[in-house]
Motif scaffolding. Sequence first.
Motif, PDB file in Angstrom:
ATOM      1  N   UNK A  84     -49.164 -19.111  37.322  1.00 38.58           N
ATOM      2  CA  UNK A  84     -48.862 -17.786  36.790  1.00 38.58           C
ATOM      3  C   UNK A  84     -50.080 -17.240  36.057  1.00 38.58           C
ATOM      4  N   UNK A  85     -50.347 -15.962  36.226  1.00 40.83           N
ATOM      5  CA  UNK A  85     -51.459 -15.319  35.538  1.00 40.83           C
ATOM      6  C   UNK A  85     -51.048 -14.824  34.161  1.00 40.83           C
ATOM      7  N   UNK A  86     -49.833 -14.336  34.041  1.00 50.12           N
ATOM      8  CA  UNK A  86     -49.344 -13.749  32.796  1.00 50.12           C
ATOM      9  C   UNK A  86     -48.084 -14.453  32.314  1.00 50.12           C
ATOM     10  N   UNK A  87     -47.959 -14.578  30.984  1.00 51.52           N
ATOM     11  CA  UNK A  87     -46.748 -15.096  30.361  1.00 51.52           C
ATOM     12  C   UNK A  87     -46.403 -14.173  29.204  1.00 51.52           C
ATOM     13  N   UNK A  88     -45.142 -13.769  29.142  1.00 50.38           N
ATOM     14  CA  UNK A  88     -44.659 -12.949  28.043  1.00 50.38           C
ATOM     15  C   UNK A  88     -43.903 -13.858  27.086  1.00 50.38           C
ATOM     16  N   UNK A  89     -44.403 -13.957  25.858  1.00 56.67           N
ATOM     17  CA  UNK A  89     -43.809 -14.807  24.826  1.00 56.67           C
ATOM     18  C   UNK A  89     -43.058 -13.938  23.832  1.00 56.67           C
ATOM     19  N   UNK A  90     -41.802 -14.246  23.627  1.00 55.24           N
ATOM     20  CA  UNK A  90     -41.014 -13.485  22.654  1.00 55.24           C
ATOM     21  C   UNK A  90     -40.232 -14.494  21.817  1.00 55.24           C
ATOM     22  N   UNK A  91     -40.812 -14.881  20.709  1.00 51.99           N
ATOM     23  CA  UNK A  91     -40.164 -15.806  19.783  1.00 51.99           C
ATOM     24  C   UNK A  91     -39.452 -15.055  18.681  1.00 51.99           C
TER      25      UNK A  91
ATOM     26  N   UNK B 243     -35.814 -19.989  30.500  1.00 52.19           N
ATOM     27  CA  UNK B 243     -34.693 -20.259  29.601  1.00 52.19           C
ATOM     28  C   UNK B 243     -34.580 -21.735  29.217  1.00 52.19           C
ATOM     29  N   UNK B 244     -35.472 -22.567  29.735  1.00 56.90           N
ATOM     30  CA  UNK B 244     -35.388 -23.977  29.425  1.00 56.90           C
ATOM     31  C   UNK B 244     -35.621 -24.222  27.939  1.00 56.90           C
ATOM     32  N   UNK B 245     -35.250 -25.391  27.482  1.00 53.06           N
ATOM     33  CA  UNK B 245     -35.346 -25.698  26.059  1.00 53.06           C
ATOM     34  C   UNK B 245     -36.673 -26.346  25.709  1.00 53.06           C
ATOM     35  N   UNK B 246     -37.688 -26.145  26.534  1.00 57.11           N
ATOM     36  CA  UNK B 246     -39.017 -26.684  26.256  1.00 57.11           C
ATOM     37  C   UNK B 246     -39.635 -25.932  25.077  1.00 57.11           C
ATOM     38  N   UNK B 247     -40.634 -26.553  24.478  1.00 59.06           N
ATOM     39  CA  UNK B 247     -41.415 -25.835  23.480  1.00 59.06           C
ATOM     40  C   UNK B 247     -42.269 -24.809  24.206  1.00 59.06           C
TER      41      UNK B 247
ATOM     42  N   UNK C 215     -45.842 -23.153  28.507  1.00 59.77           N
ATOM     43  CA  UNK C 215     -47.137 -22.575  28.898  1.00 59.77           C
ATOM     44  C   UNK C 215     -47.877 -23.506  29.857  1.00 59.77           C
ATOM     45  N   UNK C 216     -47.824 -24.789  29.589  1.00 57.64           N
ATOM     46  CA  UNK C 216     -48.451 -25.766  30.476  1.00 57.64           C
ATOM     47  C   UNK C 216     -47.814 -25.710  31.864  1.00 57.64           C
ATOM     48  N   UNK C 217     -46.495 -25.617  31.908  1.00 54.94           N
ATOM     49  CA  UNK C 217     -45.775 -25.511  33.179  1.00 54.94           C
ATOM     50  C   UNK C 217     -46.158 -24.226  33.919  1.00 54.94           C
ATOM     51  N   UNK C 218     -46.229 -23.115  33.189  1.00 55.83           N
ATOM     52  CA  UNK C 218     -46.611 -21.836  33.792  1.00 55.83           C
ATOM     53  C   UNK C 218     -48.027 -21.915  34.361  1.00 55.83           C
ATOM     54  N   UNK C 219     -48.914 -22.583  33.651  1.00 56.82           N
ATOM     55  CA  UNK C 219     -50.286 -22.747  34.114  1.00 56.82           C
ATOM     56  C   UNK C 219     -50.332 -23.587  35.390  1.00 56.82           C
ATOM     57  N   UNK C 220     -49.561 -24.675  35.429  1.00 58.30           N
ATOM     58  CA  UNK C 220     -49.517 -25.536  36.613  1.00 58.30           C
ATOM     59  C   UNK C 220     -48.956 -24.796  37.826  1.00 58.30           C
TER      60      UNK C 220
END
Length: 91
Positions: A46-53, A29-33, A38-43
């Motif tokens: 996390x294996x999977x990220x669900x993007x809903x724009x 929920x953070x206000x990051x781009x 995605x960079x944070x999730x990678x660090x």
Amino acid sequence: MPLLVDNKEKVVSLAMTLREKGLSVAQGLQKDTFSTALSSANQKGFTWVLLVGSDELEKGTFSLKNMDSGEQTECESLDKVVEMIQSESRI
């Protein structure tokens, strides 16, 4: 799996649904781009990220990104998201 969603009400609903289907979910929920998130999730490993724009919300679809392979897939339903994650996790 973090959820990166523009709409806060939608992210809570999606997270609850995915948890009910047996997935471990972290809400983004953070206000990051998306690229920062995605960079944070990678660090964080996390294996999977669900993007809903806004585009996905308008079309009623979900973008699922595999952080290991970099592959991003558009899914037409949450059931398809769960199916993809569970099938890949068995390999």
